[in-house]
Enzyme design. Structure first.
Site, PDB file in Angstrom:
ATOM      1  N   LYS A  34      -1.176   1.155 -11.335  1.00  0.00           N
ATOM      2  CA  LYS A  34      -1.656   1.247  -9.950  1.00  0.00           C
ATOM      3  C   LYS A  34      -1.114   2.499  -9.274  1.00  0.00           C
ATOM      4  CE  LYS A  34      -2.140  -3.741  -9.399  1.00  0.00           C
ATOM      5  NZ  LYS A  34      -3.518  -3.771  -9.730  1.00  0.00           N
ATOM      6  N   CYS A  35      -1.228   3.605  -9.957  1.00  0.00           N
ATOM      7  CA  CYS A  35      -0.685   4.884  -9.513  1.00  0.00           C
ATOM      8  C   CYS A  35      -1.843   5.866  -9.325  1.00  0.00           C
ATOM      9  CB  CYS A  35       0.288   5.381 -10.600  1.00  0.00           C
ATOM     10  SG  CYS A  35       0.961   7.032 -10.365  1.00  0.00           S
ATOM     11  N   GLY A  36      -1.645   6.834  -8.474  1.00  0.00           N
ATOM     12  CA  GLY A  36      -2.661   7.868  -8.307  1.00  0.00           C
ATOM     13  C   GLY A  36      -2.922   8.637  -9.593  1.00  0.00           C
TER      14      GLY A  36
END
Length: 157
Positions: A34-36
């Site tokens: 759930k990271c850019g």
């Protein structure tokens, strides 16, 4: 001490020796779902598909230390990566890469190649390139796209 002296945890909780990867070019990455930078999984898989037959491995170490961006269980993380990004490279148990509970292999990697502003890993998708003989060749920031590392991988293959 060599990178091949370490053992790491598999997603099912077992231990695996890094010596199993001896003779291969490695890209070791701390990741998050759930990271850019999570879309980098796609480019990582392309590199893996392109060079795995030549002795290239990507070793995926999920890490929840940065903004709680890998909140799931090992199984949930694996399902996400395999279904969403079709990843097939080796994935290991979720780890810490900094602090008192940091995984020893990451302590070793950071000692061999410090970062721009100190040794600590600053965010997910920090990448370490390791040669066939176990030398830590380079460290890449999370913003470094996997395709920019391809030329360095080719030099080692």
């Amino acid at each position: 001490m060599s990178i091949y002296d370490f053992k790491v945890k598999t997603v099912d909780g077992g231990d695996i020796s890094m010596s199993l990867f001896q003779g291969k070019v490695l890209l070791i990455v701390n990741t998050a779902t759930k990271c850019g930078f999570t879309p980098q999984y796609e480019a990582l898989q392309r590199l893996y598909d392109k060079y795995k037959e030549q002795g290239f491995e990507i070793l995926d170490f999920p890490c929840n230390q940065f903004g709680h961006q890998a909140p799931g269980s090992n199984e949930e993380i694996g399902n996400f990566c395999e279904l969403r990004y079709k990843t097939s490279f080796p994935r290991f148990a979720k780890i810490d890469v900094n602090g008192v509970k940091e995984e020893p292999i990451f302590r070793y990697l950071k000692q061999k190649k410090g970062g721009f502003m100190g040794d600590n890993i600053k965010w997910n998708f920090t990448k370490f390139l390791v040669s066939r003989d176990g030398q830590v060749i380079d460290r890449y920031a999370p913003i470094t796209k996997p395709e920019r590392i391809e030329k360095d991988i080719l030099k080692l293959l």
